[in-house]
Enzyme design. Structure first.
Site, PDB file in Angstrom:
ATOM      1  N   GLY A 147       6.256  -1.491 -11.140  1.00 14.35           N
ATOM      2  CA  GLY A 147       5.916  -2.507 -10.152  1.00 14.35           C
ATOM      3  C   GLY A 147       7.027  -2.864  -9.193  1.00 14.35           C
ATOM      4  N   GLU A 205       8.813   1.535 -16.565  1.00  7.92           N
ATOM      5  CA  GLU A 205       7.749   2.507 -16.255  1.00  7.92           C
ATOM      6  C   GLU A 205       7.566   2.585 -14.747  1.00  7.92           C
ATOM      7  OE1 GLU A 205       4.714   1.418 -19.968  1.00  7.92           O
ATOM      8  OE2 GLU A 205       4.363   0.604 -17.975  1.00  7.92           O
ATOM      9  N   GLY A 221       7.052   3.935 -11.115  1.00  9.65           N
ATOM     10  CA  GLY A 221       6.499   5.107 -10.451  1.00  9.65           C
ATOM     11  C   GLY A 221       6.937   5.103  -9.000  1.00  9.65           C
ATOM     12  N   CYS A 250     -15.681   9.833   8.334  1.00  8.61           N
ATOM     13  CA  CYS A 250     -16.711   8.990   8.944  1.00  8.61           C
ATOM     14  C   CYS A 250     -16.684   7.587   8.344  1.00  8.61           C
ATOM     15  CB  CYS A 250     -18.083   9.618   8.777  1.00  8.61           C
ATOM     16  SG  CYS A 250     -18.222  11.152   9.683  1.00  8.61           S
ATOM     17  N   GLU A 251     -15.549   6.939   8.454  1.00 11.20           N
ATOM     18  CA  GLU A 251     -15.358   5.563   7.990  1.00 11.20           C
ATOM     19  C   GLU A 251     -14.396   4.934   8.981  1.00 11.20           C
ATOM     20  OE1 GLU A 251     -16.516   3.777   5.488  1.00 11.20           O
ATOM     21  OE2 GLU A 251     -17.589   5.329   4.373  1.00 11.20           O
TER      22      GLU A 251
HETATM   23  C1  LIG Z   1       0.745   1.601 -12.308  1.00 12.54           C
HETATM   24  C2  LIG Z   1       1.559   1.301 -13.495  1.00 12.54           C
HETATM   25  C3  LIG Z   1       2.930   1.570 -13.489  1.00 12.54           C
HETATM   26  C4  LIG Z   1       3.658   2.074 -12.285  1.00 12.54           C
HETATM   27  O1  LIG Z   1       3.605   1.201 -11.216  1.00 12.54           O
HETATM   28  P1  LIG Z   1       4.551   1.421  -9.954  1.00 12.54           P
HETATM   29  O2  LIG Z   1       4.131   0.358  -9.018  1.00 12.54           O
HETATM   30  O3  LIG Z   1       4.276   2.791  -9.440  1.00 12.54           O
HETATM   31  O4  LIG Z   1       5.948   1.279 -10.441  1.00 12.54           O
HETATM   32  C5  LIG Z   1       3.621   1.344 -14.650  1.00 12.54           C
HETATM   33  N1  LIG Z   1       3.016   0.876 -15.766  1.00 12.54           N
HETATM   34  C6  LIG Z   1       1.711   0.585 -15.798  1.00 12.54           C
HETATM   35  C7  LIG Z   1       1.110   0.074 -17.047  1.00 12.54           C
HETATM   36  C8  LIG Z   1       0.935   0.786 -14.659  1.00 12.54           C
HETATM   37  O5  LIG Z   1      -0.365   0.501 -14.692  1.00 12.54           O
END
Ligand SMILES: *Cc1c(COP(=O)(O)O)cnc(C)c1O
Length: 428
Positions: free
Chosen positions: A228, A267, A269, A335-336
């Site tokens: 996040g 975690e 991403g 088409c949106e």
């Molecule tokens: C989506 C998600 C992430 C990664 O979120 P990012 O915004 O990409 O860092 C990590 N853990 C869980 C449980 C998620 O659902």
């Protein structure tokens, strides 16, 4: 925001050659930027027990995941298919965390067999499972916690996690059922750029974890503060200070747990790969409707964030900087009406044939793509450490579009009534 000078410095000199040889559109990711960001995260924790698990959903390409695994990153999976992908990449048991919600018994079993670190999202589900994982972890529901970022939705309406006031009880239940190792998980922000809010969110999880552990009479092996963390999508956004984030976490961990410090897991991403990707597309139409518009050869099926939630992605024409500027909408071909990459952006006046870049597509970009309207997902390329450009996913074509269709319908249930025309014939 515009891609980094380093990425631009390696990409732009070869971009016209790539486009001439390969065509457009495609996403291209910067291997060096991705590994440097990952290493920076590990260094920020400076020897403290820490591991980052890349959220597979952000960029589920085997080449990128392998790159991260080779650097020592783990993988955060949230579905059976992501678990299978991790297994095929040779991720071993301790390389995988499984953080699902609305989990099915079958996928729980799969995560258990894979030996993943499993987080339970729901108490009723926990009570239903017969075999517990070696380490039992629960996800904290965000309500009641201080930081609650609005981007995760109204905390009171969240579908995630176990309410804070039930945590002590569920850990006691787990202990009663024989669990001996424990973790805790909390992810309270989404695309958070504010260092105080991001730190507060992580510290909340650590503090609550310490309280719950003490009251439930358990010791925590790890605290997983989730992902996040945000990236600066807009030119005026400031990047998050990951060093300060790590410091806040380590301080809270020491303050709350003393020497018996649990490991910290993240975690992330978006933070890892988001800024290190760009969607390369070409201007194919210059239109004057109620507004000035440039049509490009990519559609929102290649990047749905702008159309889906009005997300800002920087748009640039790297080889047109000497032209007079114009305020323009940049549109795809779906088409949106929401199929727009940019609205009212001031850029050098686009001309048919221009190469255009849509920035920060390294996370939740291609991965959120779809095939609606037959506007299929484009290719993914990787700019490697040595400067090679390699294809790591080809563009989809007609056969992919229809890969799951049955040209000859397959009978699922045979009806017992005959066809009316048949009945009429038989009656004669
Ligand atoms: C989506 C998600 C992430 C990664 O979120 P990012 O915004 O990409 O860092 C990590 N853990 C869980 C449980 C998620 O659902």
């Amino acid at each position: 925001m515009p891609i980094s000078d380093e990425f631009a410095g390696r990409l732009l000199p070869v971009l016209e050659e790539i486009v001439a040889a390969y065509g457009t559109p495609f996403h291209i990711y910067d291997a060096r930027g991705i590994t440097e960001t990952y290493r920076g995260m590990v260094e920020a924790f400076a020897g403290e027990p820490y591991r980052q698990y890349f959220a597979v959903k952000a960029l589920p390409n085997p080449a990128v995941l392998s790159l991260l695994l080779a650097q020592g990153s783990g993988l955060d999976c949230a579905s059976p298919i992501e678990l299978e992908l991790a297994a095929r990449l040779g991720a071993s048991t301790d390389d995988v965390v499984f953080t699902s919600n609305n989990t099915s018994p079958a996928e729980y079993r799969q995560a258990l067999d894979a030996g993943a670190l499993i987080t339970f999202d729901d108490r009723a589900f926990f009570e239903r499972v017969e075999t517990l994982p070696e380490t039992v972890s629960f996800r904290i529901a965000p309500h009641g916690l201080a930081a609650g970022s609005t981007l995760m939705g109204d905390a009171a309406h969240t579908k995630f996690g176990v309410p804070a006031n039930e945590l002590v009880e569920v850990y006691r239940d787990a202990r009663r059922r024989g669990a001996t190792r424990f973790g805790i998980h909390g992810m309270i922000c989404a695309n958070e750029l504010d260092i105080d809010r991001a730190s507060r969110a992580a510290v909340d999880v650590i503090e609550l974890g310490a309280l719950v552990a003490a009251e439930a009479g358990i010791e925590l092996d790890y605290v997983n503060v989730g992902g996040g963390l945000g990236i600066p999508y807009r030119p005026e956004d400031k990047p998050l200070d990951f060093g300060a984030y790590a410091d806040a976490i380590v301080q809270a961990q020491k303050r709350c747990f003393g020497n018996g410090t649990p490991r910290i897991l993240t975690e992330c991403g978006r933070y890892v790969t988001g800024p290190h990707g760009v969607l390369v597309t070409r201007v194919i139409n210059r239109m004057r409707k109620a507004r000035e518009m440039a049509g490009v050869d990519a559609s929102m099926s290649a990047l749905m964030r702008p159309g889906f939630y009005g997300a800002y992605h920087h748009f640039s024409l790297p080889f047109a900087s000497d032209r007079p500027e114009v305020e323009i909408d940049v549109v795809g071909a779906l088409c949106e009406n929401m199929d727009k990459f940019a609205i009212g952006r001031t850029v050098p006046d686009p001309t048919v044939g221009d190469i255009a870049l849509i920035h920060d597509t390294g996370a939740h970009g291609h991965a959120m793509g779809f095939t609606y309207n037959g506007r299929l997902r484009p290719a993914e390329l990787l700019l490697t450490e040595s400067g090679d450009v390699v294809e790591i996913r080809r563009a989809e074509g007609f056969d992919d579009y229809l890969a799951t269709a049955r040209w000859q319908p397959r009978t699922v249930v045979r009806g017992c009534g005959s066809h009316p025309a048949q009945e009429a014939k038989e009656a004669k």
